[in-house]
Write a protein that holds these residues in place. Structure first.
Motif, PDB file in Angstrom:
ATOM      1  N   PHE A   1       2.046   7.582 -15.675  1.00  0.00           N
ATOM      2  CA  PHE A   1       3.214   6.801 -16.095  1.00  0.00           C
ATOM      3  C   PHE A   1       2.824   5.756 -17.136  1.00  0.00           C
ATOM      4  N   PHE A   2       1.685   5.121 -16.915  1.00  0.00           N
ATOM      5  CA  PHE A   2       1.148   4.216 -17.932  1.00  0.00           C
ATOM      6  C   PHE A   2       0.922   4.971 -19.227  1.00  0.00           C
ATOM      7  N   TRP A   3       0.425   6.205 -19.096  1.00  0.00           N
ATOM      8  CA  TRP A   3       0.056   7.000 -20.272  1.00  0.00           C
ATOM      9  C   TRP A   3       1.279   7.351 -21.124  1.00  0.00           C
ATOM     10  N   LEU A   4       2.444   7.524 -20.478  1.00  0.00           N
ATOM     11  CA  LEU A   4       3.667   7.784 -21.239  1.00  0.00           C
ATOM     12  C   LEU A   4       3.968   6.632 -22.193  1.00  0.00           C
TER      13      LEU A   4
ATOM     14  N   ASP B   1      -2.710  -1.348  -5.073  1.00  0.00           N
ATOM     15  CA  ASP B   1      -2.167   0.006  -4.969  1.00  0.00           C
ATOM     16  C   ASP B   1      -0.691   0.027  -4.606  1.00  0.00           C
ATOM     17  N   LYS B   2      -0.233  -0.949  -3.843  1.00  0.00           N
ATOM     18  CA  LYS B   2       1.159  -0.974  -3.386  1.00  0.00           C
ATOM     19  C   LYS B   2       2.145  -1.084  -4.549  1.00  0.00           C
ATOM     20  N   LEU B   3       1.673  -1.624  -5.675  1.00  0.00           N
ATOM     21  CA  LEU B   3       2.560  -1.820  -6.829  1.00  0.00           C
ATOM     22  C   LEU B   3       2.707  -0.570  -7.684  1.00  0.00           C
ATOM     23  N   THR B   4       1.894   0.430  -7.435  1.00  0.00           N
ATOM     24  CA  THR B   4       1.916   1.638  -8.253  1.00  0.00           C
ATOM     25  C   THR B   4       3.281   2.315  -8.235  1.00  0.00           C
ATOM     26  N   PHE B   5       3.885   2.401  -7.048  1.00  0.00           N
ATOM     27  CA  PHE B   5       5.198   3.035  -6.901  1.00  0.00           C
ATOM     28  C   PHE B   5       6.238   2.307  -7.765  1.00  0.00           C
ATOM     29  N   TYR B   6       6.259   0.981  -7.669  1.00  0.00           N
ATOM     30  CA  TYR B   6       7.237   0.190  -8.426  1.00  0.00           C
ATOM     31  C   TYR B   6       6.987   0.308  -9.931  1.00  0.00           C
TER      32      TYR B   6
ATOM     33  N   VAL C   1       4.905  -3.812 -19.954  1.00  0.00           N
ATOM     34  CA  VAL C   1       4.580  -2.770 -18.977  1.00  0.00           C
ATOM     35  C   VAL C   1       3.146  -2.274 -19.164  1.00  0.00           C
ATOM     36  N   LEU C   2       2.726  -2.150 -20.403  1.00  0.00           N
ATOM     37  CA  LEU C   2       1.337  -1.746 -20.661  1.00  0.00           C
ATOM     38  C   LEU C   2       0.355  -2.767 -20.095  1.00  0.00           C
ATOM     39  N   LEU C   3       0.663  -4.035 -20.296  1.00  0.00           N
ATOM     40  CA  LEU C   3      -0.230  -5.094 -19.819  1.00  0.00           C
ATOM     41  C   LEU C   3      -0.208  -5.195 -18.294  1.00  0.00           C
ATOM     42  N   LEU C   4       0.950  -4.955 -17.689  1.00  0.00           N
ATOM     43  CA  LEU C   4       1.067  -5.033 -16.231  1.00  0.00           C
ATOM     44  C   LEU C   4       0.202  -3.998 -15.522  1.00  0.00           C
ATOM     45  N   PHE C   5      -0.064  -2.907 -16.203  1.00  0.00           N
ATOM     46  CA  PHE C   5      -0.877  -1.857 -15.582  1.00  0.00           C
ATOM     47  C   PHE C   5      -2.236  -2.391 -15.144  1.00  0.00           C
TER      48      PHE C   5
END
Length: 570
Positions: A136-139, A74-79, A63-67
């Motif tokens: 969310f990435f920061w969490l 931008d469309k992927l931010t919600f998911y 998940v960290l790398l996917l960021f």
């Protein structure tokens, strides 16, 4: 995402964060804040490896790398935020599960653990309040970085800790030097040293004012603190347990305590992942013998091949003690020169030092009779042509006889009479969480052996279970820090367990394949289970009754006991 939704996820996040900080502080504390012990745990056990390569950790790293992909879409931010939310919802549920099943790990409350916990939490809170990227990435980032922050804090705390340790040791050495007449007896070994120390202190207390190191307080700082807090002019004998994880540590303890008598109980591959090999373990334990003064003497357990090997090596005055369970003295000496290259995997090295030497035993236990809650035996003091018959002690397991012999020998050496020795032996009871017996309302016997766990203790506990005619179960926490011998040791133990026990109940999946192979090879009917403490306790409550026995071996094996009802055996 709304602020309200983020607040809910943040709540889940902080509950998990608190759990995670407590878990890592507890783990570091169990490993004595030593990076070598933690590294051995992380690399050599399935539990440890799961912390690095486990599904949860891999998902979070992914998940960290996917960021760094979604910042361009931008469309992927919600998911992305949904994925992070699900992760911490599941993590929150995991915490609730651990709490309800008493699997939640808490460190012992000390100044150090409190400081590390609050400092880490404050850093985590500060990072949470000041996100540098997507919140969310920061969490996930804060979650993962805090593990390294704890390690950094421990490294940082080691600077004042080392200074404090040096100061305490300096003061202890000065105080110890004031007591010239104090007799100090050092006890070391891969196993048996704690029991030997306790029995020795109890026996000698029948005539002398004794000081002993408390519990497993067997490090240099622990010994130094004992001297500073408890040594006074009334103390005649100081019994010191000496532990080590690397060469040089026992030598340091000896420089503080200055022993005149050194007892070497046994040497095997316990903690070999830290020592590197069996030779290094033997060198470390032998530091006690090398530190003795010219007017001192050493004691060696002839029942352990490596201890006997070191006895043959030393040119100092030595006393050799032996518990003759099956008249195996002659057999040990007969086989000694022919041991093969495979002996290291069997916990011993070749008897190179013993070849062509006529060994004599100074004290031998014979006619050993083992009952469920008592041991009886005779003792022969060879160098005095003295015999003490029909000694009885309320201990479990015949292996305890060899742990009693140094105390009996030294009691006689220091002038205690036979009657004084007998009376002292009556005072000996099982050490807490060391083959300590309990009984349930259904008359099932529980044996709490959760204080520590090693190859020898598991082997001895299983041997003891032969005394019972009913169902037999071993609740086992797989062994740690065995290095390259770990797979073979678990296979060997399983081979024996399979032939004696009806159930082997594991607290985790470490070395499960090797254990299964050993059970299958034994051709017994032992059933293997791996379950949570609560489920293990439920199974035990339903399955076992009168004349049955359940032995709890290793720290994790103590967790099911929290869900069970029992009382001490009178």
């Amino acid at each position: 995402m709304t602020n309200g939704f983020y607040s809910i996820i943040s709540f889940f996040f902080f509950i998990f964060l608190l759990r995670n900080i407590l878990f890592w502080v507890s783990l570091w504390q169990i490993k004595e804040y030593r990076s070598d012990r933690l590294r051995a745990h992380l690399l050599s056990t399935r539990q440890g490896r799961s912390l690095i390569f486990g599904f949860e950790n891999i998902i979070k790293i992914t998940v960290l790398l996917l960021f760094f992909l979604i910042i361009f879409v931008d469309k992927l931010t919600f998911y992305y935020s949904i994925i992070v939310s699900v992760i911490y919802l599941i993590s929150f549920i995991k915490v609730i599960y651990e709490l309800t099943n008493k699997k939640f790990k808490l460190p012992k409350i000390t100044i150090k653990s409190i400081l590390i916990f609050f400092l880490t939490f404050l850093i985590g809170l500060l990072l949470y309040l000041l996100p540098l990227l997507d919140k969310f990435f920061w969490l996930v980032f804060v979650d993962k970085i805090l593990t390294f922050i704890i390690a950094f804090e421990i490294a940082l705390f080691s600077i004042p800790s080392d200074f404090y340790k040096d100061l305490i040791i300096y003061r202890a050495v000065k105080k110890r030097n004031l007591y010239k007449k104090l007799l100090v007896i050092g006890v070391t070994g891969s196993y048996g040293k704690g029991s030997t120390k306790e029995y020795l202190a109890t026996i000698l207390s029948g005539k002398f004012n004794i000081l002993k190191t408390p519990s497993n307080n067997n490090t240099s700082i622990g010994v130094a603190k004992t001297i500073l807090s408890s040594l006074n002019e009334r103390k005649q004998i100081f019994v010191v347990e000496m532990g080590a994880y690397k060469i040089g540590e026992i030598k340091e303890i000896c420089s503080i305590a200055k022993p005149r008598v050194g007892i070497l109980t046994a040497v095997n591959d316990q903690h070999i992942a830290l020592f590197g090999n069996l030779n290094n373990t033997m060198k470390a334990k032998y530091e006690l013998i090398e530190s003795l003064p010219n007017n001192g003497f050493s004691m060696f357990n002839a029942g352990n091949p490596n201890s006997l090997n070191l006895a043959c090596k030393t040119k100092r005055k030595k006393i050799i003690y032996f518990a003759d369970y099956n008249d195996k003295t002659a057999q040990i000496l007969k086989e000694a020169p022919s041991l093969s290259q495979e002996t290291e995997s069997l916990h011993m090295l070749p008897y190179e030092a013993c070849e062509n030497k006529n060994l004599e035993y100074d004290i031998v236990a014979t006619n050993i009779k083992i009952d469920k809650f008592q041991i009886s035996f005779n003792v022969e003091l060879k160098n005095k042509n003295k015999k003490i018959s029909s000694l009885k002690v309320r201990l479990l397991g015949g292996y305890n006889v060899e742990n009693l012999l140094p105390g009996i020998y030294l009691a006689d050496y220091l002038g205690m009479t036979k009657s004084e020795i007998r009376e002292s032996l009556k005072k000996i009871l099982p050490i807490k969480k060391t083959m300590e017996p309990f009984i349930t309302q259904k008359k099932t016997v529980f044996i709490d052996d959760t204080y520590n766990s090693g190859f020898a203790s598991v082997d001895s506990a299983v041997e003891y279970m032969k005394l019972y005619k009913g169902k037999k179960a071993l609740v086992l926490s797989p062994l740690i820090e065995l290095g390259k011998n770990a797979s073979f040791d678990h296979y060997s133990l399983a081979l024996k367990i399979g032939g004696i026990c009806d159930y082997l109940i594991l607290t985790n999946n470490d070395f499960i394949e090797e254990i299964k192979k050993g059970i299958d090879k034994s051709q017994g009917e032992c059933v293997i289970m791996v379950d949570s403490p609560k489920n293990i306790a439920s199974f035990i409550s339903v399955t076992f009754a009168k004349n049955d026995v359940v032995v709890f071996e290793g720290r994790e094996a103590g967790l099911p006991l929290k869900f069970l009802e029992y009382e001490k055996v009178n």
